[in-house]
Design a protein around this motif. Structure first.
Motif, PDB file in Angstrom:
ATOM      1  N   PHE A 179       0.846  -1.197   0.000  1.00  0.00           N
ATOM      2  CA  PHE A 179       0.000   0.000   0.000  1.00  0.00           C
ATOM      3  C   PHE A 179       0.881   1.246   0.000  1.00  0.00           C
ATOM      4  N   GLN A 180       0.560   2.167  -0.906  1.00  0.00           N
ATOM      5  CA  GLN A 180       1.330   3.391  -1.046  1.00  0.00           C
ATOM      6  C   GLN A 180       0.582   4.564  -0.392  1.00  0.00           C
ATOM      7  N   LEU A 181       1.160   5.743  -0.513  1.00  0.00           N
ATOM      8  CA  LEU A 181       0.582   6.947   0.097  1.00  0.00           C
ATOM      9  C   LEU A 181      -0.859   7.201  -0.341  1.00  0.00           C
ATOM     10  N   PRO A 182      -1.214   7.097  -1.634  1.00  0.00           N
ATOM     11  CA  PRO A 182      -2.616   7.326  -2.016  1.00  0.00           C
ATOM     12  C   PRO A 182      -3.580   6.348  -1.332  1.00  0.00           C
ATOM     13  N   ASP A 183      -3.134   5.098  -1.146  1.00  0.00           N
ATOM     14  CA  ASP A 183      -3.970   4.115  -0.455  1.00  0.00           C
ATOM     15  C   ASP A 183      -4.180   4.509   1.002  1.00  0.00           C
ATOM     16  N   ARG A 184      -3.136   4.976   1.610  1.00  0.00           N
ATOM     17  CA  ARG A 184      -3.215   5.379   3.028  1.00  0.00           C
ATOM     18  C   ARG A 184      -4.130   6.600   3.194  1.00  0.00           C
ATOM     19  N   ILE A 185      -4.028   7.519   2.259  1.00  0.00           N
ATOM     20  CA  ILE A 185      -4.899   8.702   2.295  1.00  0.00           C
ATOM     21  C   ILE A 185      -6.353   8.281   2.106  1.00  0.00           C
ATOM     22  N   ALA A 186      -6.590   7.328   1.205  1.00  0.00           N
ATOM     23  CA  ALA A 186      -7.951   6.843   0.962  1.00  0.00           C
ATOM     24  C   ALA A 186      -8.533   6.169   2.205  1.00  0.00           C
ATOM     25  N   ILE A 187      -7.713   5.445   2.942  1.00  0.00           N
ATOM     26  CA  ILE A 187      -8.182   4.799   4.173  1.00  0.00           C
ATOM     27  C   ILE A 187      -8.632   5.857   5.178  1.00  0.00           C
ATOM     28  N   VAL A 188      -7.816   6.879   5.362  1.00  0.00           N
ATOM     29  CA  VAL A 188      -8.167   7.946   6.309  1.00  0.00           C
ATOM     30  C   VAL A 188      -9.387   8.715   5.812  1.00  0.00           C
ATOM     31  N   ALA A 189      -9.468   8.969   4.500  1.00  0.00           N
ATOM     32  CA  ALA A 189     -10.628   9.675   3.939  1.00  0.00           C
ATOM     33  C   ALA A 189     -11.901   8.864   4.140  1.00  0.00           C
ATOM     34  N   PHE A 190     -11.822   7.538   3.959  1.00  0.00           N
ATOM     35  CA  PHE A 190     -12.992   6.698   4.187  1.00  0.00           C
ATOM     36  C   PHE A 190     -13.417   6.760   5.652  1.00  0.00           C
ATOM     37  N   GLY A 191     -12.466   6.706   6.558  1.00  0.00           N
ATOM     38  CA  GLY A 191     -12.782   6.846   7.990  1.00  0.00           C
ATOM     39  C   GLY A 191     -13.437   8.184   8.282  1.00  0.00           C
ATOM     40  N   GLY A 192     -12.950   9.238   7.626  1.00  0.00           N
ATOM     41  CA  GLY A 192     -13.561  10.563   7.792  1.00  0.00           C
ATOM     42  C   GLY A 192     -14.977  10.615   7.251  1.00  0.00           C
ATOM     43  N   ALA A 193     -15.223   9.936   6.119  1.00  0.00           N
ATOM     44  CA  ALA A 193     -16.577   9.910   5.549  1.00  0.00           C
ATOM     45  C   ALA A 193     -17.545   9.173   6.474  1.00  0.00           C
ATOM     46  N   VAL A 194     -17.104   8.066   7.043  1.00  0.00           N
ATOM     47  CA  VAL A 194     -17.950   7.338   7.995  1.00  0.00           C
ATOM     48  C   VAL A 194     -18.220   8.207   9.221  1.00  0.00           C
ATOM     49  N   ALA A 195     -17.206   8.916   9.696  1.00  0.00           N
ATOM     50  CA  ALA A 195     -17.382   9.804  10.850  1.00  0.00           C
ATOM     51  C   ALA A 195     -18.384  10.918  10.532  1.00  0.00           C
ATOM     52  N   TYR A 196     -18.376  11.428   9.303  1.00  0.00           N
ATOM     53  CA  TYR A 196     -19.324  12.470   8.915  1.00  0.00           C
ATOM     54  C   TYR A 196     -20.760  11.947   8.946  1.00  0.00           C
ATOM     55  N   VAL A 197     -20.965  10.732   8.437  1.00  0.00           N
ATOM     56  CA  VAL A 197     -22.305  10.133   8.480  1.00  0.00           C
ATOM     57  C   VAL A 197     -22.756   9.960   9.931  1.00  0.00           C
ATOM     58  N   LEU A 198     -21.849   9.537  10.796  1.00  0.00           N
ATOM     59  CA  LEU A 198     -22.192   9.397  12.212  1.00  0.00           C
ATOM     60  C   LEU A 198     -22.489  10.764  12.839  1.00  0.00           C
ATOM     61  N   HIS A 199     -21.774  11.802  12.396  1.00  0.00           N
ATOM     62  CA  HIS A 199     -22.068  13.157  12.874  1.00  0.00           C
ATOM     63  C   HIS A 199     -23.498  13.567  12.506  1.00  0.00           C
ATOM     64  N   LEU A 200     -23.935  13.200  11.309  1.00  0.00           N
ATOM     65  CA  LEU A 200     -25.306  13.518  10.900  1.00  0.00           C
ATOM     66  C   LEU A 200     -26.318  12.903  11.866  1.00  0.00           C
ATOM     67  N   LEU A 201     -26.018  11.714  12.361  1.00  0.00           N
ATOM     68  CA  LEU A 201     -26.910  11.075  13.334  1.00  0.00           C
ATOM     69  C   LEU A 201     -26.788  11.718  14.717  1.00  0.00           C
ATOM     70  N   GLY A 202     -25.619  12.230  15.039  1.00  0.00           N
ATOM     71  CA  GLY A 202     -25.403  12.823  16.357  1.00  0.00           C
ATOM     72  C   GLY A 202     -25.885  14.255  16.493  1.00  0.00           C
ATOM     73  N   ARG A 203     -26.132  14.943  15.398  1.00  0.00           N
ATOM     74  CA  ARG A 203     -26.500  16.364  15.463  1.00  0.00           C
ATOM     75  C   ARG A 203     -27.995  16.599  15.604  1.00  0.00           C
ATOM     76  N   VAL A 204     -28.787  15.550  15.635  1.00  0.00           N
ATOM     77  CA  VAL A 204     -30.245  15.717  15.648  1.00  0.00           C
ATOM     78  C   VAL A 204     -30.690  16.511  16.871  1.00  0.00           C
ATOM     79  N   ARG A 205     -31.714  17.351  16.653  1.00  0.00           N
ATOM     80  CA  ARG A 205     -32.246  18.169  17.751  1.00  0.00           C
ATOM     81  C   ARG A 205     -33.580  18.778  17.334  1.00  0.00           C
ATOM     82  N   VAL A 206     -34.300  19.257  18.322  1.00  0.00           N
ATOM     83  CA  VAL A 206     -35.539  20.004  18.113  1.00  0.00           C
ATOM     84  C   VAL A 206     -35.354  21.317  18.856  1.00  0.00           C
ATOM     85  N   THR A 207     -35.524  22.432  18.159  1.00  0.00           N
ATOM     86  CA  THR A 207     -35.356  23.748  18.769  1.00  0.00           C
ATOM     87  C   THR A 207     -36.643  24.537  18.609  1.00  0.00           C
TER      88      THR A 207
END
Length: 155
Positions: free
Chosen positions: A50-78
């Motif tokens: 695995f080279q640098l682009p592969d490593r960046i893709a792994i971290v980017a995928f982890g970031g994308a999953v974290a963003y989806v989880l953030h969408l679930l965590g931000r729910v609220r009623v104001t």
């Protein structure tokens, strides 16, 4: 025979007020942190082919999953002076007080439903049914605000 727990009408709360899940809100953020940390560790220690682009893709995928989880965590009623804002996982809905008809949550529902004058019924994910007492109190408070602020009038 015991009487079922019927929420008593509560007095309206002071505005602005925001209802958010407690523990159910923490779960997505804890998982997001674990996933991002795991992706970074994996990218650092992954085997040689695995080279640098592969490593960046792994971290980017982890970031994308974290963003989806953030969408679930931000729910609220104001609720504020102008109306109600429902922030759900993907969409945000804003309605003025005269457009809000009622809020209801049956036992076992994952979150309450809010009925609007345009015929829509939208789930309020910011109030989680799994938090039984807290959810019942939030629904009672929101219902009191709807009664106080003036439901849409029948024509």
């Amino acid at each position: 025979m015991s009487e079922p727990d019927v929420p008593q009408p509560s007095p309206p709360v002071a505005l602005p007020v925001t209802w958010r899940p407690g523990v159910p809100r923490l779960v997505p953020y804890v998982f997001a942190a674990v996933i991002v940390a795991g992706a970074v560790i994996m990218a650092i220690f992954i085997a040689a082919p695995f080279q640098l682009p592969d490593r960046i893709a792994i971290v980017a995928f982890g970031g994308a999953v974290a963003y989806v989880l953030h969408l679930l965590g931000r729910v609220r009623v104001t609720a504020d002076e102008e109306g109600v804002t429902l922030v759900n996982a993907v969409r945000t809905h804003r309605y003025s007080w005269p457009e809000v008809l009622a809020v209801s949550m049956d036992p076992g529902d994952p979150w309450p439903r809010v009925d609007f004058s345009d015929g829509r019924t939208i789930g309020a994910m910011g109030i989680q049914g799994s938090e039984k007492e807290r959810a019942a109190r939030a629904v009672a408070e929101l219902s009191a605000l709807i009664r106080e602020r003036g439901e849409a009038r029948e024509l």
